[in-house]
Design a protein around this motif. Structure first.
Motif, PDB file in Angstrom:
ATOM      1  N   UNK A  90       3.313  -1.875  13.444  1.00  0.00           N
ATOM      2  CA  UNK A  90       2.689  -2.541  14.152  1.00  0.00           C
ATOM      3  C   UNK A  90       3.305  -3.959  14.191  1.00  0.00           C
ATOM      4  N   UNK A  91       3.083  -5.414  13.983  1.00  0.00           N
ATOM      5  CA  UNK A  91       3.288  -6.435  14.685  1.00  0.00           C
ATOM      6  C   UNK A  91       3.054  -6.881  13.140  1.00  0.00           C
ATOM      7  N   UNK A  92       3.894  -7.895  12.467  1.00  0.00           N
ATOM      8  CA  UNK A  92       3.558  -8.376  10.849  1.00  0.00           C
ATOM      9  C   UNK A  92       3.594  -7.711  10.112  1.00  0.00           C
ATOM     10  N   UNK A  93       3.735  -5.995   9.720  1.00  0.00           N
ATOM     11  CA  UNK A  93       4.176  -5.182   9.226  1.00  0.00           C
ATOM     12  C   UNK A  93       5.304  -4.473   8.371  1.00  0.00           C
ATOM     13  N   UNK A  94       5.286  -4.906   7.148  1.00  0.00           N
ATOM     14  CA  UNK A  94       7.117  -4.274   7.540  1.00  0.00           C
ATOM     15  C   UNK A  94       6.860  -2.705   6.495  1.00  0.00           C
ATOM     16  N   UNK A  95       7.874  -2.188   6.283  1.00  0.00           N
ATOM     17  CA  UNK A  95       8.010  -0.583   5.545  1.00  0.00           C
ATOM     18  C   UNK A  95       8.936  -0.145   4.653  1.00  0.00           C
ATOM     19  N   UNK A 125      -1.128   5.368   9.829  1.00  0.00           N
ATOM     20  CA  UNK A 125      -2.411   5.005   9.968  1.00  0.00           C
ATOM     21  C   UNK A 125      -3.292   4.913   8.973  1.00  0.00           C
ATOM     22  N   UNK A 126      -3.463   5.957   8.009  1.00  0.00           N
ATOM     23  CA  UNK A 126      -3.949   5.593   7.097  1.00  0.00           C
ATOM     24  C   UNK A 126      -3.392   4.434   6.061  1.00  0.00           C
ATOM     25  N   UNK A 127      -2.958   4.799   5.870  1.00  0.00           N
ATOM     26  CA  UNK A 127      -1.841   2.765   4.991  1.00  0.00           C
ATOM     27  C   UNK A 127      -2.647   1.623   5.892  1.00  0.00           C
ATOM     28  N   UNK A 128      -2.315   1.473   7.030  1.00  0.00           N
ATOM     29  CA  UNK A 128      -2.725   0.378   7.649  1.00  0.00           C
ATOM     30  C   UNK A 128      -4.549   0.696   8.257  1.00  0.00           C
ATOM     31  N   UNK A 129      -5.596   1.772   8.342  1.00  0.00           N
ATOM     32  CA  UNK A 129      -6.884   2.203   7.526  1.00  0.00           C
ATOM     33  C   UNK A 129      -7.221   1.384   5.994  1.00  0.00           C
ATOM     34  N   UNK A 130      -6.396   1.552   5.492  1.00  0.00           N
ATOM     35  CA  UNK A 130      -6.456   1.148   3.752  1.00  0.00           C
ATOM     36  C   UNK A 130      -6.334  -0.778   4.025  1.00  0.00           C
ATOM     37  N   UNK A 131      -5.323  -0.738   3.762  1.00  0.00           N
ATOM     38  CA  UNK A 131      -5.195  -2.624   4.331  1.00  0.00           C
ATOM     39  C   UNK A 131      -6.839  -2.799   5.233  1.00  0.00           C
ATOM     40  N   UNK A 132      -7.106  -2.646   6.184  1.00  0.00           N
ATOM     41  CA  UNK A 132      -8.360  -2.915   7.115  1.00  0.00           C
ATOM     42  C   UNK A 132      -9.609  -3.172   6.445  1.00  0.00           C
ATOM     43  N   UNK A 133      -9.777  -2.179   5.703  1.00  0.00           N
ATOM     44  CA  UNK A 133     -10.788  -2.370   5.320  1.00  0.00           C
ATOM     45  C   UNK A 133     -10.604  -2.887   4.014  1.00  0.00           C
ATOM     46  N   UNK A 171       0.831  -0.904  -0.217  1.00  0.00           N
ATOM     47  CA  UNK A 171       0.011  -0.031   0.114  1.00  0.00           C
ATOM     48  C   UNK A 171       0.243   1.368   0.222  1.00  0.00           C
ATOM     49  N   UNK A 172       0.955   2.097  -1.162  1.00  0.00           N
ATOM     50  CA  UNK A 172       1.573   3.349  -1.387  1.00  0.00           C
ATOM     51  C   UNK A 172       1.592   4.466  -0.779  1.00  0.00           C
ATOM     52  N   UNK A 173       2.012   5.535   0.547  1.00  0.00           N
ATOM     53  CA  UNK A 173       1.918   6.113   0.183  1.00  0.00           C
ATOM     54  C   UNK A 173       3.105   6.992  -0.138  1.00  0.00           C
ATOM     55  N   UNK A 174       3.024   8.218   0.250  1.00  0.00           N
ATOM     56  CA  UNK A 174       3.846   9.581  -0.205  1.00  0.00           C
ATOM     57  C   UNK A 174       5.254   8.897   0.222  1.00  0.00           C
ATOM     58  N   UNK A 175       5.300   8.773   1.409  1.00  0.00           N
ATOM     59  CA  UNK A 175       6.599   8.368   2.753  1.00  0.00           C
ATOM     60  C   UNK A 175       6.993   7.320   2.245  1.00  0.00           C
ATOM     61  N   UNK A 176       5.901   6.938   2.582  1.00  0.00           N
ATOM     62  CA  UNK A 176       5.781   5.092   3.247  1.00  0.00           C
ATOM     63  C   UNK A 176       5.256   3.822   2.228  1.00  0.00           C
ATOM     64  N   UNK A 177       5.452   2.630   2.169  1.00  0.00           N
ATOM     65  CA  UNK A 177       5.139   1.771   1.722  1.00  0.00           C
ATOM     66  C   UNK A 177       4.936   1.308   2.962  1.00  0.00           C
ATOM     67  N   UNK A 178       3.933   0.545   2.582  1.00  0.00           N
ATOM     68  CA  UNK A 178       3.138  -0.621   3.878  1.00  0.00           C
ATOM     69  C   UNK A 178       3.376  -1.941   3.534  1.00  0.00           C
ATOM     70  N   UNK A 179       3.598  -2.494   3.876  1.00  0.00           N
ATOM     71  CA  UNK A 179       3.875  -3.933   3.459  1.00  0.00           C
ATOM     72  C   UNK A 179       3.438  -5.485   4.571  1.00  0.00           C
ATOM     73  N   UNK A 180       1.806  -5.926   4.654  1.00  0.00           N
ATOM     74  CA  UNK A 180       2.288  -6.818   5.182  1.00  0.00           C
ATOM     75  C   UNK A 180       2.652  -8.167   4.843  1.00  0.00           C
TER      76      UNK A 180
END
Length: 524
Positions: free
Chosen positions: A182-187, A206-214, A144-153
């Motif tokens: 959070x645990x089990x997430x790479x960045x 937090x925005x990227x985590x919310x996208x994952x949850x949705x 999940x790509x954001x401007x500053x970070x990319x979240x990888x479950x």
């Protein structure tokens, strides 16, 4: 250097242009009904296994099946599969990823038929759009790509962009992200995160985590397969997310809804830059106003002219792009043939770097420069090309000139090359080759205006015509336009538009919505 973004929103498509010092350097146009988009995530079904390729075809709900290679399943594919079973087993309470168990990594030398079966559900993400005869390319490693970070479950690593050179800053960012993830997430920390405060990075995380949850909630709540479970942000916002640079001076938009969307996004990522987003409300088409239409028509096509009569010939094939450099009828340099060849080649390097970004050409590009005898001139050309390509966001590799005078370039290909056909079927004869007499064209326009006002009941409208036709309609003290206004009301507006062919016209209502008034029968 001044940078500006101009966004033209039409009913059927959105076009985005990036200008540097008023010169067009990037151009994207996309149908609003486009089905595929890089970044979209699907719950899909395996359609067919291909053991010979160690890959499979996956049904993501569209005409062409997508391609998924075994190595693209991702090292945590088994962990994903187990977690998805736990999610689907309870439709009421979502099983948190932080409690999911990590299974051993998928073997790199494994086979597709021992891992997947036909009809199996898989969660996949599009990494490459359909190009030519090929379907979209998929991956099982979600991000999940954001401007500053990319979240990888299902990943516990924190990686920092290699473009951040400072060791101290890299360590700071790594320590900071490790403390908030959070645990089990790479960045993955992107280059633009350099120097950012913890509050800004935490907000985006937090925005990227919310996208994952949705996304995972959609998997839990619905049984329909295949299904789009996460849609990449709108094309405009997605492009701005990757393109946005604090040096931008203006972002012009001609649609109120998209204006609000972009304004909201820029306010989130750069509050001090919110005022650069501006609503364009002029009557002249937005691309005409910023001289973009003319640049598009002169920059696309097979032949591209640049300084002093020299030109490039650009050919596209299935395997590669071929570019030939020609000196044309330019005046020979007083310093001789070698100096002339160097000057033409350096100009070609400048234009080619712009063309690669503008057309988003990817894969292999072979350039046939004019032969040069001196090794220092060939090295100078290679260095010029490398310098010009530094502004290109796509990954690329450039090789020095070969002994045949060819330069080979590879450039990351994610979507089809932007190839605007500047030679179109005549809109006034529909390819028949015959039209009504030009002198009767304004009579035809008046009949359309009469029908609009007296039969359809639209009192205020904008008639877009070729600039030459507009000049004819507006000429004189008592012009044709003035006569129409006296006869049909002051709501008649005539707008010169550079994208119109000579005897082409378009009507728009007061809200700038297109009104289809053209009939093929009128050309007979």
């Amino acid at each position: 250097m001044t940078s500006e973004v101009v966004i033209d929103v039409q009913q059927k498509e959105i076009s985005i242009a990036l200008l540097e010092d008023k010169n067009l350097v990037e151009y994207q146009t996309e149908q609003r009904s486009a089905s595929f988009s890089v970044g979209n995530i699907y719950m899909a079904k395996v359609k067919k296994l291909m053991p010979g390729l160690n890959a499979c075809f996956v049904d993501v709900g569209f005409e062409r099946d997508a391609f998924l290679h075994y190595l693209d399943l991702g090292s945590q594919f088994d962990s994903y599969e187990k977690y998805l079973k736990q999610v689907k087993s309870d439709r009421k309470k979502l099983f948190p990823l932080s409690k999911a168990t990590h299974l051993p990594d998928l073997k790199k030398d494994g086979s597709i038929q021992n891992t997947l079966r036909v009809g199996q559900e898989v969660m996949v993400q599009i990494v490459k759009e359909p190009i030519s005869t090929k379907g979209p390319r998929l991956t099982g490693e979600l991000s999940f790509a954001g401007r500053y970070l990319v979240l990888i479950p299902f990943n516990d690593k924190v990686s920092v962009s290699s473009k951040i050179k400072s060791g101290e800053e890299r360590a700071r960012l790594k320590q900071l992200i490790n403390s908030i993830r959070p645990k089990n997430f790479g960045v993955i920390v992107r280059t633009v995160a350099e120097g950012k405060r913890v509050a800004e990075l935490d907000t985006e995380l937090k925005i990227l985590l919310k996208r994952w949850e949705e996304t995972i909630t959609k998997v839990q709540k619905t049984e329909k397969r295949p299904q789009l479970i996460y849609e990449e942000t709108s094309r405009v916002v997605a492009l701005l997310r990757d393109l946005f640079n604090p040096s931008y001076e203006n972002i012009y938009i001609n649609d109120e809804e998209v204006y609000k969307e972009v304004k909201h996004y820029v306010t989130l990522i750069a509050p001090d830059k919110a005022n650069i987003v501006k609503m364009y409300s002029g009557n002249v088409p937005i691309f005409d106003n910023f001289n973009i239409t003319k640049q598009i028509k002169s920059s696309f096509g097979k032949i591209v002219n640049y300084k002093h009569g020299a030109y490039l010939i650009i050919e596209h094939t299935e395997a590669l792009h071929v570019v030939d450099v020609n000196s044309g009828n330019r005046t020979r340099s007083a310093n001789g043939q070698e100096a002339n060849a160097l000057d033409v080649n350096l100009g070609a390097a400048d234009e080619l770097a712009r063309q690669l970004r503008l057309r988003d050409m990817g894969g292999i590009i072979v350039v046939d420069f004019i032969d040069m005898n001196l090794a220092e001139d060939r090295q100078l050309l290679y260095e010029r090309m490398c310098k010009n390509m530094q502004k290109d966001r796509a990954r690329h590799n450039i090789l020095p000139l070969s002994k045949f005078g060819l330069m080979q370039i590879t450039r990351q290909r994610v979507r089809p090359a932007m190839d605007v056909n500047v030679e179109e079927t005549c809109p006034t004869c529909f390819g028949k080759g015959t039209i009504k007499s030009s002198i009767l064209f304004v009579d035809q326009l008046e009949r359309k205006i009469d029908r609009l006002v007296n039969k359809i009941g639209i009192k205020k409208f904008y008639l877009h015509v070729h600039p030459y036709v507009a000049a004819y309609i507006n000429q004189g003290i008592i012009s044709l336009k003035r006569k129409w206004q006296m006869k049909y009301g002051m709501g008649v507006h005539v707008i010169p538009s550079q994208k119109m062919a000579f005897l082409q016209y378009e009507f728009y209502d007061s809200k700038k919505h297109f009104i289809d008034m053209q009939e093929e029968i009128e050309t007979k």
